[in-house]
Every structure is written in C-alpha cells, then in structure tokens.
Design a protein around this motif. Structure first.
Motif, PDB file in Angstrom:
ATOM      1  N   MET A   1      31.206   2.686  45.809  1.00  0.00           N
ATOM      2  CA  MET A   1      32.028   3.780  45.407  1.00  0.00           C
ATOM      3  C   MET A   1      32.758   3.690  43.810  1.00  0.00           C
ATOM      4  O   MET A   1      32.534   4.350  43.109  1.00  0.00           O
ATOM      5  N   ASP A   2      33.346   2.436  44.077  1.00  0.00           N
ATOM      6  CA  ASP A   2      34.134   2.016  42.620  1.00  0.00           C
ATOM      7  C   ASP A   2      32.930   1.791  41.506  1.00  0.00           C
ATOM      8  O   ASP A   2      33.204   2.261  40.408  1.00  0.00           O
ATOM      9  N   ARG A   3      31.794   1.404  42.079  1.00  0.00           N
ATOM     10  CA  ARG A   3      30.697   0.999  40.786  1.00  0.00           C
ATOM     11  C   ARG A   3      30.224   2.464  40.446  1.00  0.00           C
ATOM     12  O   ARG A   3      29.977   2.508  38.911  1.00  0.00           O
ATOM     13  N   VAL A   4      30.182   3.396  41.121  1.00  0.00           N
ATOM     14  CA  VAL A   4      29.538   4.773  40.814  1.00  0.00           C
ATOM     15  C   VAL A   4      30.554   5.449  39.950  1.00  0.00           C
ATOM     16  O   VAL A   4      30.226   6.010  38.858  1.00  0.00           O
ATOM     17  N   LEU A   5      31.610   5.191  40.329  1.00  0.00           N
ATOM     18  CA  LEU A   5      32.747   5.827  39.360  1.00  0.00           C
ATOM     19  C   LEU A   5      33.040   5.282  38.175  1.00  0.00           C
ATOM     20  O   LEU A   5      33.047   5.779  37.116  1.00  0.00           O
ATOM     21  N   GLY A   6      32.836   3.939  38.280  1.00  0.00           N
ATOM     22  CA  GLY A   6      32.831   3.122  36.902  1.00  0.00           C
ATOM     23  C   GLY A   6      31.676   3.773  35.880  1.00  0.00           C
ATOM     24  O   GLY A   6      32.118   3.871  34.684  1.00  0.00           O
ATOM     25  N   ARG A   7      30.583   3.889  36.587  1.00  0.00           N
ATOM     26  CA  ARG A   7      29.397   4.353  35.553  1.00  0.00           C
ATOM     27  C   ARG A   7      29.782   5.684  35.041  1.00  0.00           C
ATOM     28  O   ARG A   7      29.439   6.008  33.837  1.00  0.00           O
ATOM     29  N   ILE A   8      30.167   6.461  35.880  1.00  0.00           N
ATOM     30  CA  ILE A   8      30.523   7.957  35.399  1.00  0.00           C
ATOM     31  C   ILE A   8      31.592   7.759  34.352  1.00  0.00           C
ATOM     32  O   ILE A   8      31.547   8.726  33.459  1.00  0.00           O
ATOM     33  N   TRP A   9      32.590   7.099  34.547  1.00  0.00           N
ATOM     34  CA  TRP A   9      33.787   6.865  33.531  1.00  0.00           C
ATOM     35  C   TRP A   9      33.032   6.438  32.033  1.00  0.00           C
ATOM     36  O   TRP A   9      33.390   7.430  30.889  1.00  0.00           O
ATOM     37  N   TRP A  10      32.097   5.439  32.188  1.00  0.00           N
ATOM     38  CA  TRP A  10      31.378   5.107  30.830  1.00  0.00           C
ATOM     39  C   TRP A  10      30.795   6.026  30.313  1.00  0.00           C
ATOM     40  O   TRP A  10      30.574   6.238  29.152  1.00  0.00           O
ATOM     41  N   LEU A  11      29.767   6.832  31.204  1.00  0.00           N
ATOM     42  CA  LEU A  11      29.127   7.962  30.591  1.00  0.00           C
ATOM     43  C   LEU A  11      29.811   8.905  30.053  1.00  0.00           C
ATOM     44  O   LEU A  11      29.579   9.295  28.888  1.00  0.00           O
ATOM     45  N   LEU A  12      30.870   9.323  30.718  1.00  0.00           N
ATOM     46  CA  LEU A  12      31.802  10.524  29.989  1.00  0.00           C
ATOM     47  C   LEU A  12      32.291   9.950  28.865  1.00  0.00           C
ATOM     48  O   LEU A  12      32.853  10.628  27.610  1.00  0.00           O
ATOM     49  N   SER A  13      32.935   8.829  28.874  1.00  0.00           N
ATOM     50  CA  SER A  13      33.657   8.003  27.638  1.00  0.00           C
ATOM     51  C   SER A  13      32.677   8.335  26.482  1.00  0.00           C
ATOM     52  O   SER A  13      32.998   8.678  25.287  1.00  0.00           O
ATOM     53  N   ALA A  14      31.354   7.785  26.856  1.00  0.00           N
ATOM     54  CA  ALA A  14      30.284   7.630  25.704  1.00  0.00           C
ATOM     55  C   ALA A  14      30.076   9.140  25.141  1.00  0.00           C
ATOM     56  O   ALA A  14      30.153   9.422  23.824  1.00  0.00           O
ATOM     57  N   SER A  15      29.980  10.105  25.990  1.00  0.00           N
ATOM     58  CA  SER A  15      29.789  11.265  25.687  1.00  0.00           C
ATOM     59  C   SER A  15      30.788  11.918  24.805  1.00  0.00           C
ATOM     60  O   SER A  15      30.552  12.630  23.924  1.00  0.00           O
ATOM     61  N   ALA A  16      32.030  11.944  25.322  1.00  0.00           N
ATOM     62  CA  ALA A  16      33.318  12.207  24.596  1.00  0.00           C
ATOM     63  C   ALA A  16      33.188  11.772  23.038  1.00  0.00           C
ATOM     64  O   ALA A  16      33.585  12.494  22.083  1.00  0.00           O
ATOM     65  N   VAL A  17      32.940  10.339  22.810  1.00  0.00           N
ATOM     66  CA  VAL A  17      33.054   9.591  21.620  1.00  0.00           C
ATOM     67  C   VAL A  17      31.791  10.334  20.605  1.00  0.00           C
ATOM     68  O   VAL A  17      31.963  10.733  19.611  1.00  0.00           O
ATOM     69  N   ILE A  18      30.614  10.373  21.235  1.00  0.00           N
ATOM     70  CA  ILE A  18      29.510  11.135  20.530  1.00  0.00           C
ATOM     71  C   ILE A  18      29.970  12.630  20.258  1.00  0.00           C
ATOM     72  O   ILE A  18      29.458  12.935  19.041  1.00  0.00           O
ATOM     73  N   ALA A  19      30.515  13.284  21.013  1.00  0.00           N
ATOM     74  CA  ALA A  19      30.774  14.641  20.919  1.00  0.00           C
ATOM     75  C   ALA A  19      31.655  14.610  19.770  1.00  0.00           C
ATOM     76  O   ALA A  19      31.892  15.636  18.597  1.00  0.00           O
ATOM     77  N   PHE A  20      32.569  13.821  19.552  1.00  0.00           N
ATOM     78  CA  PHE A  20      33.802  13.680  18.588  1.00  0.00           C
ATOM     79  C   PHE A  20      33.192  13.439  17.097  1.00  0.00           C
ATOM     80  O   PHE A  20      33.981  13.962  16.301  1.00  0.00           O
ATOM     81  N   PHE A  21      32.069  12.575  17.026  1.00  0.00           N
ATOM     82  CA  PHE A  21      31.539  12.072  15.795  1.00  0.00           C
ATOM     83  C   PHE A  21      30.444  13.056  15.435  1.00  0.00           C
ATOM     84  O   PHE A  21      29.785  12.803  14.300  1.00  0.00           O
ATOM     85  N   SER A  22      30.112  13.745  16.220  1.00  0.00           N
ATOM     86  CA  SER A  22      28.856  14.348  15.864  1.00  0.00           C
ATOM     87  C   SER A  22      28.781  15.610  14.988  1.00  0.00           C
ATOM     88  O   SER A  22      27.651  15.734  14.303  1.00  0.00           O
ATOM     89  N   PRO A  23      30.023  16.430  14.727  1.00  0.00           N
ATOM     90  CA  PRO A  23      29.919  17.312  13.647  1.00  0.00           C
ATOM     91  C   PRO A  23      29.469  16.926  12.237  1.00  0.00           C
ATOM     92  O   PRO A  23      28.787  17.394  11.471  1.00  0.00           O
ATOM     93  N   PRO A  24      30.290  15.480  11.908  1.00  0.00           N
ATOM     94  CA  PRO A  24      29.699  15.116  10.449  1.00  0.00           C
ATOM     95  C   PRO A  24      28.120  14.581  10.602  1.00  0.00           C
ATOM     96  O   PRO A  24      27.711  14.820   9.574  1.00  0.00           O
ATOM     97  N   VAL A  25      27.605  14.093  11.640  1.00  0.00           N
ATOM     98  CA  VAL A  25      26.339  13.820  11.769  1.00  0.00           C
ATOM     99  C   VAL A  25      25.401  15.273  11.662  1.00  0.00           C
ATOM    100  O   VAL A  25      24.560  15.183  10.937  1.00  0.00           O
ATOM    101  N   LEU A  26      25.805  16.302  12.395  1.00  0.00           N
ATOM    102  CA  LEU A  26      25.038  17.398  12.196  1.00  0.00           C
ATOM    103  C   LEU A  26      25.354  17.895  10.808  1.00  0.00           C
ATOM    104  O   LEU A  26      24.045  18.733  10.353  1.00  0.00           O
ATOM    105  N   TRP A  27      26.171  17.762  10.022  1.00  0.00           N
ATOM    106  CA  TRP A  27      26.468  18.298   8.770  1.00  0.00           C
ATOM    107  C   TRP A  27      25.524  17.461   7.943  1.00  0.00           C
ATOM    108  O   TRP A  27      24.826  18.069   7.001  1.00  0.00           O
ATOM    109  N   LEU A  28      25.177  16.164   7.991  1.00  0.00           N
ATOM    110  CA  LEU A  28      24.372  15.426   7.315  1.00  0.00           C
ATOM    111  C   LEU A  28      22.855  15.935   7.402  1.00  0.00           C
ATOM    112  O   LEU A  28      22.394  15.816   6.515  1.00  0.00           O
ATOM    113  N   PHE A  29      22.443  16.355   8.609  1.00  0.00           N
ATOM    114  CA  PHE A  29      21.250  16.741   8.835  1.00  0.00           C
ATOM    115  C   PHE A  29      21.052  18.142   8.619  1.00  0.00           C
ATOM    116  O   PHE A  29      20.109  18.735   8.999  1.00  0.00           O
TER     117      PHE A  29
END
Length: 329
Positions: A1-29
C-alpha cells in the motif's frame, strides 16, 4: 500500500510541476496568447509575495517546535505586534524607514524573549494540550491589549515604504515594488538564517538543542537560555513578516489571525519541523491561493490551500520534506 501511495504521490507531484510550467510552453507554441501568459505570471508573482509572508510565519512556528516541541498558536500575534511597532516608529515617531524597521524587528525579538520567560517557561513540562491552550489564550490577550493601546486601537493603518506606489515593468508584466521587495527580502533573510545556523556558535547551539536537548545540556550548552533566544529569533522573523505584509494588507489587530491559518498549513505541508519545508510550503500555499482565486469560481480561493494540504497528508503524511521518526515507548 505504501508503494502505491508513493507512486501516486510522485505522479501528482510531476503533474503539478508540469501544470505550473505549462503556460510559458503553451505560449511558445502559440497555444496561449501573450495577454493570458501575462495574467498567469501576474498571479504567480502576487502569490509568491503572499507565500513569502506565510513562509516566514511558518518558519517561526517551525523554529520553536524544533527546539521546544511547543506549537505556538500565537505566532500571528507576534507578527501583528511587529507591524504595530513598525507603524509606531516610522509613522507616529517619524523615524527613517530603515531605522524604524530595525527597531521594530528588535522590539519583536525582545517581546518574544519576554513571552518565553513570562508565559511559556512556567508551563514547560505540562501536557502538550496545556501549552497549546496557553499560546491560544496568549494570542487573544495580545489582541485585546493591542486594541487598548493609545494610538493603536482597533483602527486600520497604512504603512508607507520607500517602495509604495511604484511598479517594475518587465515587458507586459507589471510588478508592484512592494511585492518585489517582499520576495527579495525573504530571499535575503533565508540566506542570513542559513549562514547563521551553519557558521555561528549560537546558531550551532540552537541546532544542537533542537536535535537533542539532553546531549546539548551535557555538552555545556545553556539550553534554557538558548530556548529564550529561539523564541526571540522566531518573534523577530514574525515581526519582519509583519513589516513586509503591512504595506499590502494594512495593519490591524486581526491581521495575524488570518495569516496564521495559512502559515500552519504551510508548515504542515512542508513537513512540520523542516525549515526548508516551511519556506516551500508557504510558497505553495500562496501560489495555489492566488491561482485558485483567479481561475476558479468565487470561494475556492479560501479552501484551495486546505484541499492541497489534505491531498498531501493522504499520500505523504509526514509532509514534503518531513521525516518518519520511530520512537521507542
């Protein structure tokens, strides 16, 4: 269970970082136009400035907790006292801004040290709940006393700074100099605290006392005196936060009451007891609050930070930078 929660945590963290930096990338394209990008960056800057204040108040909470395992619910009131002291020295007495600011922070340090000696020291060793209630009650008393001080009272006051009324222009982005000063001052203060704890005898003594009180005592460190100094340092940081917040939200008796409910989630989010976590947690709370208030329907701004906190606690209960500590009982 801890391993599953850990994977979900890293997935959400990566998604949050991508969402935060996506507007400048979308502007470039060419997917997002310049006006939309400017609005986004405007909210990020204002959220960062507010997050810096939350981070400094959270930092004061963490400093006291690491050293004494005391949760100080009156940290917002320490910030308020610092703001009123700045108003007194700068506006009422007409002192130079920088001199008045230095005196306000020094006054905050002395007030924090007096609080430890008069209010906290007598209840050391009592159950945690008793100390929590003492700090809560002390906060109410401070607000009541401040409201009765001549020249302070329950009115709302403005604090003029050398940066008030001026803006910085970075292309289409317009940044208030007050916001820029808050961000820059927070970076400088965090750098100063890093050097203080790393390279000074007093800072090392504070670190040692927070890690192991008994070992620090046997090594000749005056632990009680260090605790008083830690309360003074925490109150000084809170006074500095009040000085930064005053030009954008004004000074009044309830200013600390509102900030403390953002600073505690910041401290918990970053990992209660982690100094870097308090800074990162404050910035996350501030930015999420600003973006939610601009892009989501009315009312989401007030709860967005707590939604983020609940998600983090479900997936990573110790917080972003927190450590799991196992104690023998």
């Amino acid at each position: 269970m801890d391993r599953v929660l850990g994977r979900i945590w890293w997935l959400l963290s990566a998604s949050a970082v991508i969402a935060f930096f996506s507007p400048p990338v979308l502007w470039l394209f060419g997917v997002m136009d310049g006006a939309q990008l400017t609005q986004y960056l405007q909210q990020v800057v204002s959220g960062t400035a507010n997050g810096c204040v939350y981070a400094l108040v959270a930092l004061g909470i963490v400093l006291i907790y690491k050293a004494t395992e005391t949760i100080n619910f009156a940290q917002g009131e320490l910030m308020m006292v610092g703001a009123f002291l700045a108003f007194t020295f700068i506006t009422m007495y007409g002192l130079n801004f920088w001199l008045g600011a230095a005196l306000a922070v020094a006054g905050g340090v002395l007030f924090g040290m007096a609080t430890d000696r008069a209010i906290i020291r007598p209840v050391v060793g009592q159950p945690v709940f008793a100390i929590v209630m003492v700090t809560l009650g002390f906060g109410f008393v401070v607000r009541a006393v401040v409201s009765m001080v001549p020249g302070w009272g329950t009115d709302t006051y403005a604090l003029a700074t050398p940066f008030s009324g001026a803006d910085l222009r970075l292309g289409a982005l317009v940044v208030s100099q007050d916001y820029a000063a808050i961000i820059a001052s927070t970076v400088v203060l965090c750098g100063f605290l890093f050097l203080f704890f790393r390279y000074t005898r007093l800072g090392v003594a504070m670190e040692a006392s927070s890690e192991n009180q008994l070992a620090a005592y046997y090594m000749g460190i005056p632990v009680k005196r260090v605790y008083t100094l830690i309360w003074g340092l925490s109150a000084g940081v809170a006074a500095f936060a009040g000085l930064l917040l005053a030009p954008i939200t004004f000074i009044h008796t309830q200013m600390g009451f509102g900030v403390i409910f953002k600073a505690f989630p910041a401290a918990i989010l970053g990992g209660f007891g982690s100094i870097p976590g308090a800074i990162v947690g404050g910035l996350i709370i501030g930015i999420v609050e600003a973006l939610a208030g601009f892009y989501l329907p009315e009312g989401f701004k007030d709860v967005a930070a707590y939604v983020v906190l609940l998600i983090v606690l479900l997936l990573k209960p110790e917080g972003i930078f927190g450590r799991v500590v196992v104690k023998k009982v």
